[in-house]
Design an enzyme around this catalytic site. Structure first.
Site, PDB file in Angstrom:
ATOM      1  N   ASN A   1       6.787   8.484   4.317  1.00 27.02           N
ATOM      2  CA  ASN A   1       7.499   8.013   5.517  1.00 27.02           C
ATOM      3  C   ASN A   1       9.017   8.034   5.335  1.00 27.02           C
ATOM      4  O   ASN A   1       9.700   7.036   5.477  1.00 27.02           O
ATOM      5  CB  ASN A   1       7.015   6.619   5.940  1.00 27.02           C
ATOM      6  CG  ASN A   1       7.230   5.572   4.881  1.00 27.02           C
ATOM      7  OD1 ASN A   1       7.311   5.887   3.700  1.00 27.02           O
ATOM      8  ND2 ASN A   1       7.344   4.316   5.277  1.00 27.02           N
TER       9      ASN A   1
ATOM     10  N   HIS B   1      -2.851  -1.353  -0.789  1.00 31.36           N
ATOM     11  CA  HIS B   1      -2.477  -2.759  -0.576  1.00 31.36           C
ATOM     12  C   HIS B   1      -3.479  -3.595   0.210  1.00 31.36           C
ATOM     13  O   HIS B   1      -3.166  -4.140   1.267  1.00 31.36           O
ATOM     14  CB  HIS B   1      -1.069  -2.894   0.037  1.00 31.36           C
ATOM     15  CG  HIS B   1      -0.779  -1.959   1.183  1.00 31.36           C
ATOM     16  ND1 HIS B   1      -1.576  -1.894   2.292  1.00 31.36           N
ATOM     17  CD2 HIS B   1       0.226  -1.083   1.381  1.00 31.36           C
ATOM     18  CE1 HIS B   1      -1.073  -1.000   3.129  1.00 31.36           C
ATOM     19  NE2 HIS B   1       0.015  -0.497   2.588  1.00 31.36           N
TER      20      HIS B   1
ATOM     21  N   ASP C   1       3.996  -0.863  -4.083  1.00 33.49           N
ATOM     22  CA  ASP C   1       4.443  -0.681  -2.695  1.00 33.49           C
ATOM     23  C   ASP C   1       5.942  -1.006  -2.587  1.00 33.49           C
ATOM     24  O   ASP C   1       6.388  -1.691  -1.662  1.00 33.49           O
ATOM     25  CB  ASP C   1       3.638  -1.535  -1.704  1.00 33.49           C
ATOM     26  CG  ASP C   1       3.808  -1.034  -0.269  1.00 33.49           C
ATOM     27  OD1 ASP C   1       4.531  -0.039  -0.051  1.00 33.49           O
ATOM     28  OD2 ASP C   1       3.237  -1.657   0.634  1.00 33.49           O
TER      29      ASP C   1
ATOM     30  N   HIS D   1      14.690  -2.342   1.388  1.00 31.13           N
ATOM     31  CA  HIS D   1      15.587  -2.340   2.548  1.00 31.13           C
ATOM     32  C   HIS D   1      16.804  -3.145   2.129  1.00 31.13           C
ATOM     33  O   HIS D   1      16.680  -4.083   1.332  1.00 31.13           O
ATOM     34  CB  HIS D   1      14.929  -3.013   3.749  1.00 31.13           C
ATOM     35  CG  HIS D   1      13.688  -2.326   4.231  1.00 31.13           C
ATOM     36  ND1 HIS D   1      13.710  -1.166   4.971  1.00 31.13           N
ATOM     37  CD2 HIS D   1      12.367  -2.612   4.041  1.00 31.13           C
ATOM     38  CE1 HIS D   1      12.469  -0.781   5.239  1.00 31.13           C
ATOM     39  NE2 HIS D   1      11.634  -1.641   4.674  1.00 31.13           N
TER      40      HIS D   1
HETATM   41  O1  DOR Z   1       6.142  -3.309   4.545  1.00 30.64           O
HETATM   42  C1  DOR Z   1       6.056  -2.107   4.579  1.00 30.64           C
HETATM   43  N1  DOR Z   1       7.125  -1.329   4.354  1.00 30.64           N
HETATM   44  N2  DOR Z   1       4.880  -1.521   4.850  1.00 30.64           N
HETATM   45  C2  DOR Z   1       4.754  -0.195   5.061  1.00 30.64           C
HETATM   46  O2  DOR Z   1       3.674   0.287   5.300  1.00 30.64           O
HETATM   47  C3  DOR Z   1       5.942   0.672   5.013  1.00 30.64           C
HETATM   48  C4  DOR Z   1       6.988   0.061   4.173  1.00 30.64           C
HETATM   49  C5  DOR Z   1       8.325   0.718   4.268  1.00 30.64           C
HETATM   50  O3  DOR Z   1       8.373   1.947   4.182  1.00 30.64           O
HETATM   51  O4  DOR Z   1       9.315   0.003   4.402  1.00 30.64           O
HETATM   52 ZN    ZN Z   2       3.760   1.455   1.402  1.00 31.55          ZN
END
Ligand code: DOR
Ligand code: ZN
Length: 401
Positions: free
Chosen positions: A91, A197, A269, A273
């Site tokens: 992503n 997850h 995971d 950010h």
């Molecule tokens: O909390 C999340 N952040 N879940 C996701 O599936 C994507 C991820 C992100 O890319 O920030």
């Molecule tokens: Zn993820």
């Protein structure tokens, strides 16, 4: 170039030995009680040596979101955390859903100092690309929310993806686990699925009931193991990710899943950010984690919550097996020399300022943990040595199918 790692404490078949590890041409050449000659010698001082961790779920944000992370900063954080291989999620901007985007990401990842691989994103209409994609870890399927817009909700399309892809990683959230298992059963699909997850008792139980012949595997994150929804009250957006933190009851169920081996792997995971982004009213979901997985688990080991063989299985051996990563995940002669020396007695606080992830914050800031990586070796090269990093480029992993 050869390297002798002396006085390594190793778990071999649940027994502890002190051995020397000879590394030659990036591979483990010998694990021995003897002291073969080598160009360079490093004394592990009777510390435990584990296979380097394989983090099968990270978001290193390149291309397009490099203000949050990139392959160099993400991989430095990984190296500090004892992680020697990462599998990156699709992503990004653009998302990794075409062959061109995959090739572009391959070039960008060359700056990584830990080994890397890629998950390829599924969309409503990219089956052709999925068929053509070479050397990928798995196809990632989002049926719910995500950062970016990789969402597939049409069950017919999902069926075709599961039929086409030998291994699909499912973003497990809400009803996805049940829906996917139902589609597999109804259509007699034999390809494998890996639930990323898993965060609730309900999902875990459902996955467990359907764990037939390794067709279904289960991943949990450190944050769902070490935090629960009470932490949202104190940390706010800094404890918000998808899937969200659940109840204490769910948290306990995940630990039970580790004990009874319903859980196959732990992956971070890692979804960084920036602080500023998290402070906005409509903050994005996700938290960093690649650098804190191992110290959290070693601290749990010191509290008798988990054993070293369990950590090794969940973070090294099983990820290598599930994603069929060649020559990794095990401390064995002939395997790649990806390893981590851990000091089980080292006590240190997680501190935002010390973090190497570009986002520079962690929900565990201030938490004192006992047990840290002190040296990380990737393909026979020392890339992390007691707070010092070396910028030596790593390699893309290969898969045995
Ligand atoms: O909390 C999340 N952040 N879940 C996701 O599936 C994507 C991820 C992100 O890319 O920030
Ligand atoms: Zn993820």
């Amino acid at each position: 170039m050869s390297l002798l790692l002396k006085n390594c404490r190793l778990c071999i078949k649940d027994k502890v030995f002190v051995k020397n590890i000879l590394i030659r041409k990036g591979k483990i050449a010998k694990i021995t009680g003897k002291e073969p000659k080598a160009d360079k010698v490093i004394d592990a001082r009777n510390n435990f040596v584990l296979p380097g961790l394989i983090d099968a779920h990270v978001h290193f944000r390149e291309p397009g979101l490099t203000h949050k992370e990139d392959f160099l900063t993400g991989s430095m954080a990984a190296a500090k955390g004892g992680v020697t291989t990462i599998l990156d999620m699709p992503n990004t901007l653009p998302p990794t859903i075409t062959i061109a985007a995959l090739e572009e990401k391959r070039k960008l990842a060359a700056k990584s100092i830990v080994n890397y691989g890629f998950h390829f994103g599924a969309t409503q209409d990219n089956l052709e690309d999925i068929r053509k994609a070479k050397n990928i870890a798995a196809v990632k399927l989002y049926m719910d929310y995500t950062t970016g817009d990789l969402k597939v909700s049409d069950f017919e399309v999902i069926k075709d993806i599961l039929k086409t892809s030998k291994l699909t990683v499912i973003h497990a959230e809400d009803g996805s686990v049940k829906n996917v298992v139902d589609i597999l059963t109804k259509n007699k699909i034999k390809n494998r699925v890996h639930f990323a997850h898993v965060s609730s008792q309900k999902e875990l139980n459902y996955a467990k009931q359907n764990k037939i012949k390794n067709q279904v595997t289960v991943e949990v994150t450190p944050h769902h193991l070490f935090m629960n929804q009470n932490d949202i009250q104190t940390l706010g957006a800094f404890a918000e990710m998808k899937p969200r933190l659940k109840t204490e009851h769910d948290q306990k169920a995940l630990w039970l899943g580790i004990k009874n081996e319903t859980v196959d792997i732990i992956a971070s995971d890692h979804a960084p950010h920036l602080k500023e982004e998290k402070e906005q009213a409509n903050y994005p979901f996700g938290i960093p984690g690649v650098e804190t997985t191992l110290p959290l688990l070693l601290d749990a080991f010191n509290k008798n919550i988990i054993t070293l063989p369990q950590i090794t299985k969940l973070c090294c051996e099983n990820p290598a097996k599930i994603f069929r990563i060649k020559n990794k995940g095990f401390l064995k002669e002939g395997c790649d020399a990806d390893l981590v020396i851990v000091d089980l007695y080292k006590r240190q606080a997680v501190r935002n300022d010390d973090l190497l992830t570009k986002c520079k914050w962690s929900p565990y800031d201030g938490k004192i943990l006992k047990g840290w990586a002190v040296m990380t070796i990737v393909n026979g090269n020392v890339v992390y040595d007691n707070e010092e990093l070396l910028d030596l480029k790593a390699k893309e992993v290969q898969y045995g199918r």
